[in-house]
Design an enzyme around this catalytic site. Sequence first.
Site: not given
Length: 188
Positions: A94, A111, A136
Amino acid sequence: SAAVLVKGLDTGPDAAVQVSPYWATVQAITPAVAISVGIIFMVALAAQLFGELRTQADRDYLTGLLNRRGFDKRVLPSLGSGSATGTAALMVLDIDDFKQINDSFGHAVGDDVIAAVGHVLERHGRTELVARSGGEEYALFYSHTSCDELTEIADDIRMGLRLMRIPSLPSSRSVTASIGIHLRRHAE
């Protein structure tokens, strides 16, 4: 030679060529062949489109990695067919403070970070199954490994993230991630 042959043929309305069994066969078969070729072309095109749609349904558009659906589809059969003492493992990652990156630098930079982390995982994850499993979050599946090997891989990923450069992200802002490792226990 062919031109001489064609000039020599009588092709008028009462010509022998037009009333011959050969010419009747050609006239009867030509539409069927044309229709068959058209159908074959359409079937091939449909098969190609379905293949592309299937790939798109299983892949994340930002990273090119598997998405959650594609990952689950490939991992679940491996888990079901494994022995009760299999050494399957899952690593999850993460990106730390990702919301802050998005809020501070914009979604386009976010992005770029997501895509860059995906590339690091492809290079350093040492697995065939790596996916962007959420916003994410990423998942990596290992069918045969040990805790020591996974710890080494996690360190390689951490180093890859540390060395990663994202042109749209200020160089003063590093990207870190939290990594979790779970080894399957028995028939889990």
